[in-house]
Structure formats: structure tokens, C-alpha cells
Write a protein that holds these residues in place. Structure first.
Motif, short mmCIF file in Angstrom:
data_model
loop_
_atom_site.label_atom_id
_atom_site.label_comp_id
_atom_site.label_asym_id
_atom_site.label_seq_id
_atom_site.Cartn_x
_atom_site.Cartn_y
_atom_site.Cartn_z
N PRO A 1 -62.34 45.36 -23.78
CA PRO A 1 -61.71 45.74 -25.05
C PRO A 1 -61.62 44.58 -26.03
N ASP A 2 -61.52 44.95 -27.31
CA ASP A 2 -61.52 43.99 -28.40
C ASP A 2 -60.16 43.96 -29.09
N GLY A 3 -59.72 42.77 -29.49
CA GLY A 3 -58.53 42.63 -30.31
C GLY A 3 -57.25 42.45 -29.52
N ASN A 4 -56.19 41.99 -30.22
CA ASN A 4 -54.88 41.75 -29.62
C ASN A 4 -55.00 40.93 -28.35
N GLU A 5 -55.90 39.94 -28.39
CA GLU A 5 -56.17 39.14 -27.21
C GLU A 5 -55.24 37.94 -27.10
N LEU A 6 -54.68 37.48 -28.22
CA LEU A 6 -53.81 36.32 -28.17
C LEU A 6 -52.53 36.65 -27.42
N GLN A 7 -51.99 35.66 -26.73
CA GLN A 7 -50.83 35.90 -25.87
C GLN A 7 -49.69 36.57 -26.63
N ALA A 8 -49.45 36.17 -27.87
CA ALA A 8 -48.34 36.71 -28.64
C ALA A 8 -48.54 38.18 -28.99
N PHE A 9 -49.77 38.66 -28.91
CA PHE A 9 -50.06 40.06 -29.24
C PHE A 9 -50.23 40.92 -28.01
N GLN A 10 -50.07 40.34 -26.83
CA GLN A 10 -50.18 41.10 -25.57
C GLN A 10 -48.79 41.66 -25.21
N THR A 11 -48.36 42.65 -25.95
CA THR A 11 -47.00 43.17 -25.77
C THR A 11 -47.02 44.68 -25.57
N GLY A 12 -45.84 45.23 -25.26
CA GLY A 12 -45.73 46.67 -25.06
C GLY A 12 -46.60 47.16 -23.92
N LEU A 13 -47.06 48.41 -24.02
CA LEU A 13 -47.89 48.98 -22.97
C LEU A 13 -49.24 48.26 -22.86
N TRP A 14 -49.75 47.76 -23.98
CA TRP A 14 -50.98 46.97 -23.93
C TRP A 14 -50.78 45.74 -23.04
N GLY A 15 -49.67 45.05 -23.20
CA GLY A 15 -49.39 43.89 -22.37
C GLY A 15 -49.21 44.27 -20.91
N GLU A 16 -48.54 45.40 -20.66
CA GLU A 16 -48.38 45.88 -19.28
C GLU A 16 -49.73 46.16 -18.63
N PHE A 17 -50.61 46.81 -19.39
CA PHE A 17 -51.93 47.15 -18.88
C PHE A 17 -52.71 45.88 -18.51
N LEU A 18 -52.69 44.89 -19.41
CA LEU A 18 -53.38 43.63 -19.11
C LEU A 18 -52.80 42.96 -17.87
N HIS A 19 -51.48 42.97 -17.76
CA HIS A 19 -50.84 42.33 -16.59
C HIS A 19 -51.29 43.01 -15.30
#
Length: 618
Positions: A99-117
């Protein structure tokens, strides 16, 4: 590229060519065999079944899955109806596993951050594999994560294998949706279909195609209709295929499709070379995501067929699938039978072709407000776009349009940050999810109220996931407050999203684990005029977050070549790697490191991108 060991056994030849894929291969397999929670095999006597709920989400793509999970987590009775047997859409069933975008640590939040984790914890081989993205993974794992989240929620009922046939209205309000053998009545309905199907069924005004420059004054929009706008009214979809490097066997032949024409793919990797082309979408386990725009598998011939009729849509889909099959055949014919189709990735056919195309654009709602190019472009002399007062989601990807054979120029919205290019962040206002007049409905996919030009930035997977989470939260709050979306107090929605650690104010130096995160997110909601054009708030530097499981230590000579251009020549191997980071404190530290100094770092090497992703400087 991972090379086979020298003691590898002689290659085996797999003689049987794979059968050409047809759309019949992509019909849902029996749901009980896949273990879909709540899926029903319905008998004729159930054909008139009526189900009631608080929130109905139609479509199990990236936005719809996030919306259903968030609504259910908020406590309301939620039904999710998906066409396919995998949830996640672009991130899983469409095969875009880089996936593209919201890759910076500060933008890895919410459900997107949970998914990455979850991906970081569970993906064998890690995520730092391709050069198109910092995150590449097996799409089957992504589907398993979403399935697991749904299974945890007893108030979320998932019904797979159904498409909407009719929207039920009471006056100007949507009250439910009829499917082939059941009807769902709901207080709030979310259109999360890939092509905005509910907008058409409910006769809600929508846009399809280009808007001219006179409409909103968008600098990148055409002044008049032209060949491009007529040939490609929307961006090209792509039917992704996963290929594999066979290390101990010769891959089965990939047969050409009925309409094969090799000249369509000539020069696909002319400016890159074989290895760089394959590494673009390299996944763990010697797999390759084939989602290539240059003479590759983008397909948009007669793309308007997608919304003309069901017959024309099926015809387009078959041609799109064959176009990708042709590209896979061409790749094998040029690279040899060391490369072939992967097995058992997707639960359809032989498992190499995605369940459905990666749609970049759909019908677009005519909403209370519309996201335009001005919404996503950076403020003059700034690193961020103008903050939207009703912000409920953030994105940062560059504006990216796909038209086969066309290089379409767009206004720049990228900056150098962390040793590389990244997109300038922007915000999505809540009112672009709400129809201009119709009640009882929210849009939460690529079907939000957005211009054709701005859709190139709002369509990306993380921002759609953020939009879905916001829509699900909004729907749940509307149920709790017994109000329509247009009457929902936006600040109440914003506060509810902040409670889930979903950022709605983009700040480069404020990751969600910062102790002052809530303060600065709330502060700029109350003081819009104080939002810094630098994108950095005056917070203290946060303690370093934990290192990733596959992080290693490196030591070497640091060189600062130019602005945001760093390398490290390793002491042991004398190999030189570009230094990049997603962490703001590392971004700051790299800028003050001295040229030719000895530097010790922790991170992971990406052989495809030829970079070292730095997580810690010691």
C-alpha cells in the motif's frame, strides 16, 4: 534479489500449463468452506427474510471493513454485506499488498496503524521488501487479520457473497437495502461498494468523469474536453496477479489469453531492467505483486462499461483479466520459466489472480462539500495542505493518476523528508461523506464527494481506511444520538476518533504514542489559525518507539550528499546504502549528522530499494 543456495537440487519441470482464467473461476466458493463468520447458505424459504440492525455496511472493501469494525466496536448492532469472501478490498482481495501513503510513523494511527502493527508482528520475513512501499505482505495474511477482527465482535454480523439489488427509501431517507434473498433494514446505511453502487440504485446525484478547470479552478484540470477525457473518463483499474520465483522447479507455462497481443507490453520495464521491475512489488517468500502502470496491466479500454449494464461490466472485467494474463505470459516469455504464477494466494482459480480488480475510481457522490485539488495541495511555502475544520481523516500520498500510455502532469505535492520523497499531508472533511440532500446514508470508499483530479490522492488504501473508520464512528454516533449524519456535531465525532488514537490533524513530529498527542490534536481543532505550515508542533521529542522484530545493528561512514540525501558505507562489507526513515526524531538527527562521521544505527536493509530504513541512531 534473494538467490538460491549453491547446493540447490536440479530443477524440476512442471509440464502442465495453467488453465486460462475466466470470470467463472472468480465466483465465490462455498462460504462455509472458508469459515466466514455469520455467512449464510440460504434456502428458497429464506428468500424474503428481513433483518434489522442499527448500521448496515454494503461492501467489504478497505473502507467498508474499517467502517463495520469501528461501528461495532462503538457498540451498535452492525451488519456487513460483502460481495466477496475476503474482507479488505484493495489491501487484500484486490491484491494491492504494497500500500501507498500514510507511511510515516506519525500517520500510522487508528485502524490503519493497528493493521500495520498486526502485519509487522505476523508477516514472516518482515514488510520491508519492495521499493514501491515500506510495507509489503502476503494478501492472505491481510485477509486473515480482518477476518479475525470481525470474529471478535459479537454485534457484527458478516454476510458474504451478496450484492445490493435495490435501495429502500422512506421519503428522502434511505432505510434499507434489498439483496437477492434477504433485505436489511437499518438506521444508517454506508455505501462501501467498489463502484458506488448504492448511489446509482438510490438515484443519489453522483459524478463520473472529469470536471473542467472552470468548475472549481483546479490548476491540473483540463480547460476543455479532449482526447484523454473522452478516452479515459476515470482512472484505469488493474487486475493484480501474484507471480513467484521458482527456485527448485521450472514454473508451469502461463498460456496466452484469447486476445493476446505482445506489442501491448513492449518496453514495460525498458527504463528499469528485469530485477528492478520485479522488485517494485516484491512480497515475502519470493513472490511478486504485478501491478505495473507502464505498458503493464493497467486496463481502461471502454472503462465506462463498468457502469453501463451488468453485461457490459462483465465483459470489461473479462477483458481486464485477460489483459493481466497476457502481461503475465509476456513476463514469463521474456524472463524464462524461472518465474510463474503463484499458488494458493487467493481463494479463486489457481490462486494467483486477485479476486477482483483494483479500482482506482468509482462513481463519486455529490456531497455537501467536495474535496478538490486545492484541498490536497500544500500551502504556499509550506509542507502541509490547508487544514479542514471538519477533518475526520488524514492522507499524504502524492496525486497519482493512471491512464494507459499517458503521462498526465499534475501540480506537485511532494517534499523531501527522512531521506526520501513523501507526500504533503492533507485532511478529509466529514461533509464530503454526506449526500447533498439524502438522509440515512454515508459514503466511505472511493465514492466520497471528491473531484476527479483530487481522487488521485484520496483513493489510496490508508486514507480510504481512515475514511471508513470515521464513517463507521459517525454512523454509530448517529444511532446513539438518534440523528442524521448532517446533524451530527462534528466535534463529537472528532473527539470519538481521537479516543481511538486516530489522528485527524497531520503533524510530522507527533506520533500517537507521544504523551502530548491528545493535547496537540485537540489544540489545533480549537485553533485552526495556529496550525503550523511546517507540519511540526512545538512538542518535546518523544522517546524512541520499540524497534521492529527484524531490526539489526549497523556501523559505517555517514555521508550527507545534499538536502535529505544520505548514505552509510558499512564498515564490514563496504556496501553503501541510502539512509531513510519514517520516524521524525531520526529525520531531525540525520540532518545534523556530520559528513564522514562514524555512525551506528539500527534498522532493516531493503535490497529492492537499496536503502537502510533507520529506526535508531546510537
Amino acid at each position: 534479489m534473494n538467490l538460491p543456495p549453491n547446493n540447490e537440487p536440479p530443477a524440476r519441470i512442471l509440464e502442465s500449463p495453467l488453465n486460462p482464467p475466466t470470470l467463472g473461476d472468480f465466483k465465490s466458493s462455498p462460504l462455509q468452506n472458508w469459515g466466514v463468520r455469520g455467512a449464510k447458505t440460504r434456502s428458497p424459504k429464506q428468500s424474503n427474510e428481513l433483518i434489522s440492525c442499527d448500521v448496515l455496511v454494503v461492501g467489504g472493501g478497505t473502507g467498508g471493513t474499517s467502517a463495520a469494525i469501528q461501528a461495532a466496536r462503538k457498540g451498535v448492532k452492525t451488519i456487513l454485506v460483502s460481495e466477496f469472501e475476503w474482507l479488505g478490498g484493495m489491501l487484500t482481495s484486490a491484491g494491492v499488498a504494497a500500500p501507498d501513503g500514510n507511511e510515516l510513523q506519525a500517520f500510522q494511527t487508528g485502524l490503519w496503524g493497528e493493521f500495520l502493527h498486526q502485519l509487522q508482528q505476523r508477516q514472516v520475513g518482515g514488510l520491508n521488501n519492495s521499493w514501491v512501499s515500506f510495507f509489503s505482505y502476503n494478501p492472505r495474511l491481510g485477509a486473515e487479520i480482518f477476518k479475525g477482527w470481525v470474529k471478535e465482535l459479537p454485534n457484527l454480523h458478516w454476510i458474504a457473497g451478496s450484492v445490493p439489488l435495490e435501495v429502500i427509501k422512506d421519503g428522502n431517507a434511505i432505510t434499507g437495502v434489498r439483496f437477492s434473498d434477504f433485505t436489511v433494514k437499518a438506521k444508517i446505511t454506508l455505501d462501501a461498494t467498489e463502484l458506488g453502487d448504492l448511489l446509482e440504485l438510490a438515484k443519489i446525484p453522483y459524478r463520473w468523469g472529469w470536471e473542467l478547470q472552470a468548475k472549481w479552478g483546479e490548476a491540473s484540470a483540463p480547460v476543455a474536453e479532449n482526447k484523454l477525457t473522452k478516452t479515459y473518463p476515470v482512472q484505469a483499474p488493474t487486475w493484480v496477479v501474484i507471480m513467484q520465483e521458482f527456485t527448485s522447479a521450472i514454473a508451469p507455462l502461463i498460456p496466452p489469453p484469447p486476445n493476446y497481443n505482445s506489442t501491448k507490453y513492449t518496453d514495460a520495464w525498458a527504463n528499469y531492467g528485469q530485477e528492478e521491475f520485479l522488485n517494485y512489488g516484491r512480497l515475502p517468500g519470493n513472490l511478486f505483486m504485478i501491478n505495473w502502470p507502464l505498458h503493464g496491466n493497467d486496463y481502461a479500454e471502454g472503462v465506462e462499461r463498468l457502469i453501463e449494464s451488468e453485461t457490459s461490466k462483465q465483459e470489461f472485467l473479462q477483458h481486464s483479466l485477460w489483459h493481466t494474463q497476457g502481461f503475465a505470459h509476456f513476463i514469463q516469455s521474456q524472463f524464462g520459466r524461472k518465474y510463474g504464477l503463484a499458488n494458493n494466494i487467493f481463494p479463486v482459480g489457481d490462486g494467483a489472480y486477485a479476486i477482483h480488480p483494483y479500482y482506482r475510481e468509482s462513481r463519486r457522490l455529490v456531497g455537501i462539500t467536495t474535496v478538490t485539488e486545492q484541498t490536497i495541495l500544500p500551502i504556499p511555502e509550506g509542507n502541509v495542505a490547508q487544514l479542514q475544520p471538519e477533518s475526520i481523516a488524514i492522507g499524504n500520498y502524492a496525486n497519482d493518476h493512471h491512464y494507459p500510455g499517458v503521462d498526465f502532469p499534475l501540480q506537485p505535492k511532494s517534499i523531501r523528508w527522512g531521506g526520501r520523497w513523501t507526500g504533503t499531508p492533507f485532511t478529509i472533511p466529514f461533509t464530503c461523506l454526506i449526500p447533498l440532500q439524502t438522509d440515512g446514508l454515508l459514503a466511505c470508499e472511493k465514492n466520497i464527494s471528491v473531484s476527479h483530479i483530487a481522487n488521485g490522492a484520496t483513493r489510496l488504501q490508508p486514507v480510504v481506511m481512515n475514511i471508513g473508520q470515521a464513517a463507521g464512528m459517525a454512523a454509530a454516533l448517529c444511532v446513539e444520538l438518534d440523528c442524521q449524519p448532517r446533524d451530527l456535531p462534528v466535534r463529537k465525532l472528532q473527539n470519538a476518533l481521537l479516543q481511538t488514537k486516530a489522528s485527524i490533524i497531520p503533524l510530522f513530529n507527533l506520533p500517537a504514542n507521544h504523551p502530548d498527542w491528545w493535547h496537540w490534536q485537540s489544540y489545533y481543532l480549537d485553533h485552526l489559525e495556529a496550525y503550523p505550515i511546517s507540519g511540526n508542533c512545538p512538542c518535546s521529542q518523544n522517546a524512541s518507539p520499540p524497534l521492529q522484530p527484524d531490526s539489526r545493528s549497523f556501523e559505517g561512514i555517514f555521508n550527507h550528499h545534499s538536502e535529505q540525501n544520505y548514505t552509510l558505507t558499512l564498515t564490514e562489507s563496504m556496501q553503501t546504502w541510502q539512509l531513510v526513515t519514517m520516524r521524525s526524531h531520526i529525520h531531525d538527527q540525520l540532518q545534523i549528522c556530520s559528513d564522514n562521521q562514524l555512525l551506528k544505527v539500527s534498522g532493516t536493509i531493503n535490497y529492492s530499494g537499496k536503502w537502510l530504513l533507520v529506526e535508531e541512531i546510537r
